[in-house]
Write a protein that holds these residues in place. Sequence first.
Motif, PDB file in Angstrom:
ATOM      1  N   ALA A 170       0.837  -1.207   0.000  1.00 31.18           N
ATOM      2  CA  ALA A 170       0.000   0.000   0.000  1.00 31.18           C
ATOM      3  C   ALA A 170       0.873   1.259   0.000  1.00 31.18           C
ATOM      4  CB  ALA A 170      -0.929  -0.003   1.209  1.00 31.18           C
ATOM      5  N   ALA A 171       1.974   1.244   0.749  1.00 30.97           N
ATOM      6  CA  ALA A 171       2.866   2.403   0.790  1.00 30.97           C
ATOM      7  C   ALA A 171       3.511   2.634  -0.576  1.00 30.97           C
ATOM      8  CB  ALA A 171       3.940   2.208   1.863  1.00 30.97           C
ATOM      9  N   TYR A 172       3.957   1.565  -1.228  1.00 32.60           N
ATOM     10  CA  TYR A 172       4.532   1.712  -2.571  1.00 32.60           C
ATOM     11  C   TYR A 172       3.480   2.205  -3.558  1.00 32.60           C
ATOM     12  CZ  TYR A 172       9.109  -0.342  -1.725  1.00 32.60           C
ATOM     13  OH  TYR A 172      10.374  -0.574  -1.305  1.00 32.60           O
ATOM     14  N   ARG A 173       2.264   1.693  -3.478  1.00 35.70           N
ATOM     15  CA  ARG A 173       1.191   2.123  -4.378  1.00 35.70           C
ATOM     16  C   ARG A 173       0.917   3.616  -4.206  1.00 35.70           C
ATOM     17  NH1 ARG A 173      -2.666  -0.984  -2.539  1.00 35.70           N
ATOM     18  NH2 ARG A 173      -1.895  -2.780  -3.666  1.00 35.70           N
ATOM     19  N   ASP A 174       0.869   4.092  -2.960  1.00 37.27           N
ATOM     20  CA  ASP A 174       0.648   5.515  -2.718  1.00 37.27           C
ATOM     21  C   ASP A 174       1.814   6.362  -3.219  1.00 37.27           C
ATOM     22  OD1 ASP A 174      -1.749   4.884  -1.534  1.00 37.27           O
ATOM     23  OD2 ASP A 174      -0.979   5.005   0.521  1.00 37.27           O
ATOM     24  N   PHE A 175       3.037   5.880  -3.001  1.00 39.94           N
ATOM     25  CA  PHE A 175       4.210   6.628  -3.437  1.00 39.94           C
ATOM     26  C   PHE A 175       4.211   6.802  -4.948  1.00 39.94           C
ATOM     27  CE2 PHE A 175       8.555   6.499  -5.116  1.00 39.94           C
ATOM     28  CZ  PHE A 175       9.045   7.670  -4.571  1.00 39.94           C
ATOM     29  N   TYR A 176       3.995   5.717  -5.678  1.00 40.53           N
ATOM     30  CA  TYR A 176       4.040   5.806  -7.130  1.00 40.53           C
ATOM     31  C   TYR A 176       2.824   6.521  -7.702  1.00 40.53           C
ATOM     32  CZ  TYR A 176       8.196   2.963  -7.327  1.00 40.53           C
ATOM     33  OH  TYR A 176       9.463   2.507  -7.186  1.00 40.53           O
TER      34      TYR A 176
END
Length: 107
Positions: free
Chosen positions: A66-72
């Motif tokens: 979820a953190a990677y999805r939000d970052f990208y």
Amino acid sequence: MSCPPPSPEVCPQVCPPPPPPQPCYVKPVMRCLHHAQTVRTLWEAMLLCAVGGTCVYFFIGVPRKAAYRDFYARAEFEDWGDEMARKGLFQSVPKEGLKDNQQMKSK
């Protein structure tokens, strides 16, 4: 002389108490004991591995995804790339070509 009559209270016959019943202990199974213990240990190890893997997936993997999805989703890669090129961090980007690109953006 005659013998005295026997007394009516002769020692009464006392039966010894019956022996206590044997305890109901389960006898250990000695045949294939090592095999049974090994199989049980392997099942326990597989169960603990499955529980541990599930916990790692749900408590570490899902939040990380979820953190990677939000970052990208919020990232501005072109702006960051232009900024790094202006600082001279890219060897393959000539500064002259970058200035023309900036002038085109400002128009």
